[in-house]
Each structure stands twice: as structure tokens, then as C-alpha cells.
Design a protein around this motif. Structure first.
Motif, PDB file in Angstrom:
ATOM      1  N   LEU A  24      -7.469   2.951  -0.697  1.00 46.46           N
ATOM      2  CA  LEU A  24      -7.051   1.696  -1.333  1.00 46.46           C
ATOM      3  C   LEU A  24      -7.439   0.489  -0.486  1.00 46.46           C
ATOM      4  O   LEU A  24      -7.923  -0.531  -1.005  1.00 46.46           O
ATOM      5  N   ALA A  25      -7.233   0.598   0.825  1.00 43.31           N
ATOM      6  CA  ALA A  25      -7.572  -0.512   1.718  1.00 43.31           C
ATOM      7  C   ALA A  25      -9.068  -0.804   1.679  1.00 43.31           C
ATOM      8  O   ALA A  25      -9.491  -1.973   1.658  1.00 43.31           O
ATOM      9  N   LEU A  34       3.454   1.402 -14.794  1.00 54.93           N
ATOM     10  CA  LEU A  34       2.925   1.474 -13.427  1.00 54.93           C
ATOM     11  C   LEU A  34       3.470   0.283 -12.647  1.00 54.93           C
ATOM     12  O   LEU A  34       3.301  -0.865 -13.065  1.00 54.93           O
ATOM     13  N   ASP A  35       4.125   0.563 -11.527  1.00 55.74           N
ATOM     14  CA  ASP A  35       4.731  -0.485 -10.702  1.00 55.74           C
ATOM     15  C   ASP A  35       4.392  -0.186  -9.247  1.00 55.74           C
ATOM     16  O   ASP A  35       5.018   0.664  -8.620  1.00 55.74           O
ATOM     17  N   VAL A  36       3.389  -0.887  -8.705  1.00 58.35           N
ATOM     18  CA  VAL A  36       2.905  -0.566  -7.360  1.00 58.35           C
ATOM     19  C   VAL A  36       3.923  -0.907  -6.271  1.00 58.35           C
ATOM     20  O   VAL A  36       3.760  -0.495  -5.118  1.00 58.35           O
ATOM     21  N   GLY A  37       4.972  -1.632  -6.639  1.00 61.42           N
ATOM     22  CA  GLY A  37       6.016  -1.944  -5.668  1.00 61.42           C
ATOM     23  C   GLY A  37       7.273  -1.127  -5.882  1.00 61.42           C
ATOM     24  O   GLY A  37       8.308  -1.426  -5.277  1.00 61.42           O
ATOM     25  N   ASP A  57       0.807  -1.224   0.000  1.00 59.16           N
ATOM     26  CA  ASP A  57       0.000   0.000   0.000  1.00 59.16           C
ATOM     27  C   ASP A  57       0.842   1.276   0.000  1.00 59.16           C
ATOM     28  O   ASP A  57       0.595   2.198  -0.779  1.00 59.16           O
ATOM     29  N   ALA A  58       1.820   1.361   0.895  1.00 62.61           N
ATOM     30  CA  ALA A  58       2.603   2.602   1.016  1.00 62.61           C
ATOM     31  C   ALA A  58       3.355   2.900  -0.277  1.00 62.61           C
ATOM     32  O   ALA A  58       3.385   4.044  -0.749  1.00 62.61           O
TER      33      ALA A  58
END
Length: 391
Positions: free
Chosen positions: A356-357, A323-326, A265-266
């Protein structure tokens, strides 16, 4: 030659190929339509934001007697101060802001995001689709800013409209109708905040305005600070949530990755801010003759950092168009840099992460349910409507 037309529909739909073309040519370009040069590389934008020979020098909107409230809010804003006056005001505001307000609001923000997303889910289940912008992205940050400041109903419901009207003045050519609406909104905001600050002077509460009153901010500085928090906090979060959810749903593998690993998430929040920047332009003015990436900037000349262009610079970001969420590290400039780095960044991160959560919990099967409608604005990049449903 004009590098791009900030009003052109095709450019507003996707400015990033244009930014890539400009970066390949030079890090800074003259822009006659904007009336100032624009920095497009990450290094040049960082220099604009951090350079000590560049500052925020406020010039009243003209004619000044037609924009008394708008000019008052900005002339007394932390964002428009430099040097000792900036250090004094930032220290006072930071001192008030850091008295645990983000921690105090964290459980409340999570509950708010959860409630709004449950309402979105119910609307989808009832009608087949719903507008995420109207149901979640827009109401959440204005409720948070209202709670932070301590503003209650009926004024709290007016905050979003005031913010929306005032920020249109930042666009290259807002037009006379929107200029008049911005001044009217500024007048109403000033009157409301003056009355509320007087109330808090008599009856302090557990809110930021009470802390600012206790810090003995000048009354004009107090309303200017409140306006900055409203406009920066509201607009940034609305657009990060809207642009970000759109990005996740059009890059389905990244949404599935986030569903499988909530620990991302962060990092995902930072990536959403970088990938489609909610604030595209931030300007400063040369206080002495200087250069940015070799481009001469004489004293008194404005120059803009195009934050969206910096965020896609391959010299600073690996695979910038993916896009790379990590992604880590993440060198975006979405919260600014240097002495004007955003004081509200921790709260904005909290709001986006909570959203998001909640989406992951209640709508893991979220999908797009129609064409998106983008706002016809360049500086504040965001969506007008984002219809979503269940897959």
C-alpha cells in the motif's frame, strides 16, 4: 436444498448477498455439496474456530498411495495437529519464527514492494496498463517466503507454482488433472526442502529453516511446516493484495482517504482482509458430540466456518458491507482464532502495508484499466488478473 453452489460463476463473483440471506435464516446450514454443515454467523464461526470439542483431524487424500507426498506434508503440518502434539510443534515453530525474522525482513520487504510497484508503474507508462497480479501481488509474497525460509534460486522461482498446484486440492471438486498436479508439486517440494534442510544442517544461515533444523524438528515436520508457511503465506497475501486493491479502486473515496492519511495503513490492512476474505472456508471436526449455535454436530462430523460470511455479519461489524479503511475495532477472523491463529500474521500484515505504501508513493493516480478476471475457486478467493493504469 443446497444453500449455494461453490462452483457457480455468479456466486464466485460475489458470494456476500448469499451469505447475508443464509445468516438471516440460521447461523448454521447443512451443505450436501460440501459434505458438511457450514457456519455463517460471526458467533458460530468463532465457535467453530475456538471450540475445544472441535479439532483438525487429518484424513489422507485417497487413494493414499497416489498422494504420498501431499499426505506427508499435511499429516505433519502444524495446522493438522491437536492437543499435546500441536502444542509441542507450535511451540517449536513459534520459537523459531519469533527469533526476529519479521523485524529482520521488514526493510527488505519494503524495498521489494517499492521495486515491484516501480516496475508496475513503468509497465503502465510504457503500455497504458499492466496486470497488478502478475507484476506485484503474485511475486511479492513468494519472494518473501523464499527469503524467510532461505530458499535461493533456482528453487525460489518454483515455489509459486508448487503452492498454486497444491492448494487446488482444497477446493470442493478439483478434478483429476489438478489432483495429479498437486501430488507432483508436493513431491518436488518435499525433495527440494529435504535437500535444503540437509544443507542447512551442515551450513546454518540466518533463515527460518536453519532455526527449525536447530530446534531438531522431525524431518517430516520440517517439510510440513515449510509447506504450510508457503501455502498460507503466499496464497493469503496474493489474494489480500489483489482483492484489496480492487476494493480500494472501486471505492474511490476510501483510496483518496488513504492517500490523504498514511497513518491509516494498519487499519486499512485489517479492513482489506475483512472486506473480501482471501480464505473463505476453514473446517474442523467434532471430537465428541457437540453443538454449534444449537446445530448438532456428532463426533466425527466435519463443520466449516465460512470466514467471508462471518466478516459481513452485522451482529459483529457495524455497516459490514461498507469499505472503511479507518475501521476500528475490526472483528474479522481472517487469520483464524484460538490455538490455530496464524503464526505468520505479522509478516502478512507487513507485506500488505508495504505494498500500500509503495502504491501510494508511485501510483497515487491508480485506476482500473479493464475488467477483472477472478479465479474459479471458492475456498481461496482471489483474482487471476487485475489490469490497472493511471487516471
Amino acid at each position: 436444498m443446497v444453500p449455494f453452489d461453490p462452483r457457480a460463476e455468479a456466486f464466485l463473483a460475489d458470494p456476500y448477498p448469499t451469505f447475508a440471506r443464509l445468516r438471516a435464516q440460521a447461523p448454521v446450514h447443512d451443505h450436501p455439496l460440501l459434505g458438511m454443515p457450514v457456519a455463517v454467523s460471526h458467533a458460530a464461526c468463532s465457535q467453530v474456530l475456538r471450540g475445544r470439542e472441535l479439532g483438525r483431524i487429518w484424513a489422507d487424500a485417497e487413494p493414499a498411495d497416489a498422494f504420498t507426498a501431499f499426505n506427508l506434508l499435511h499429516r505433519n503440518s502444524l495446522l493438522e495437529q491437536e492437543g499435546p502434539s500441536h502444542a509441542r510443534l507450535r511451540g517449536m515453530v513459534a520459537g523459531a519464527f519469533n527469533r526476529g525474522h519479521t523485524a529482520r525482513l521488514a526493510p527488505w520487504v519494503s524495498e521489494l514492494a517499492d521495486r515491484l510497484v516501480r516496475e508496475l508503474a513503468a509497465a503502465i507508462d510504457g503500455d497504458g496498463s499492466a496486470d497488478l497480479m502478475a507484476t506485484v501481488a503474485a511475486p511479492l509474497p513468494v519472494e518473501v517466503i523464499g527469503e524467510l525460509l532461505g530458499v535461493e534460486e533456482p528453487a525460489r522461482s518454483l515455489l509459486r507454482g508448487w503452492s498454486n498446484a497444491i492448494v487446488t486440492m482444497y477446493e470442493p471438486d478439483p478434478g483429476e488433472a489438478r489432483r495429479a498436479a498437486a501430488e507432483q508439486a508436493a513431491q518436488e517440494f518435499v525433495a527440494e526442502l529435504r535437500e535444503f534442510a540437509a544443507h542447512r544442517a551442515r551450513q546454518p544461515g540466518d533463515d527460518l529453516v536453519s532455526d527449525l533444523v536447530a530446534a531438531e524438528l522431525d524431518p517430516d515436520e520440517l517439510v510440513g511446516t515449510a509447506a504450510l508457511l508457503l501455502m498460507a503465506g503466499h496464497e493469503a497475501t496474493v489474494n489480500v493484495v489483489g482483492n484489496g486493491v480492487l476494493a480500494l479502486l472501486t471505492h474511490r473515496d476510501q483510496w483518496e482517504r488513504l492517500l490523504a492519511d498514511p497513518g491509516l495503513d494498519a487499519r486499512c490492512v485489517e479492513e482489506l482482509i475483512r472486506f473480501d476474505a482471501p480464505l473463505q472456508l476453514f473446517e474442523r471436526t467434532a471430537t465428541v458430540d457437540t453443538e454449534v449455535a444449537g446445530y448438532p454436530v456428532p463426533a466425527g462430523t466435519k463443520i466449516a466456518a465460512l470466514l467471508g460470511a462471518a466478516a459481513r455479519d452485522p451482529e459483529a461489524v457495524d455497516r459490514p458491507d461498507e469499505l472503511d479503511v479507518g475501521r476500528h475495532p475490526n472483528a474479522h477472523l481472517g487469520f483464524g482464532a484460538g490455538v490455530h491463529y496464524c503464526l505468520g500474521a505479522p509478516l502478512a500484515r507487513l507485506e500488505v502495508a508495504a505494498t500500500l505504501a509503495a502504491l501510494r508513493t508511485h501510483l497515487p493516480d491508480l485506476v482500473l484499466a479493464g475488467p477483472t478476471q477472478r479465479r474459479p475457486d471458492f475456498v481461496m478467493r482471489g483474482l487471476r488478473e487485475l489490469r490497472v493504469g493511471r487516471g
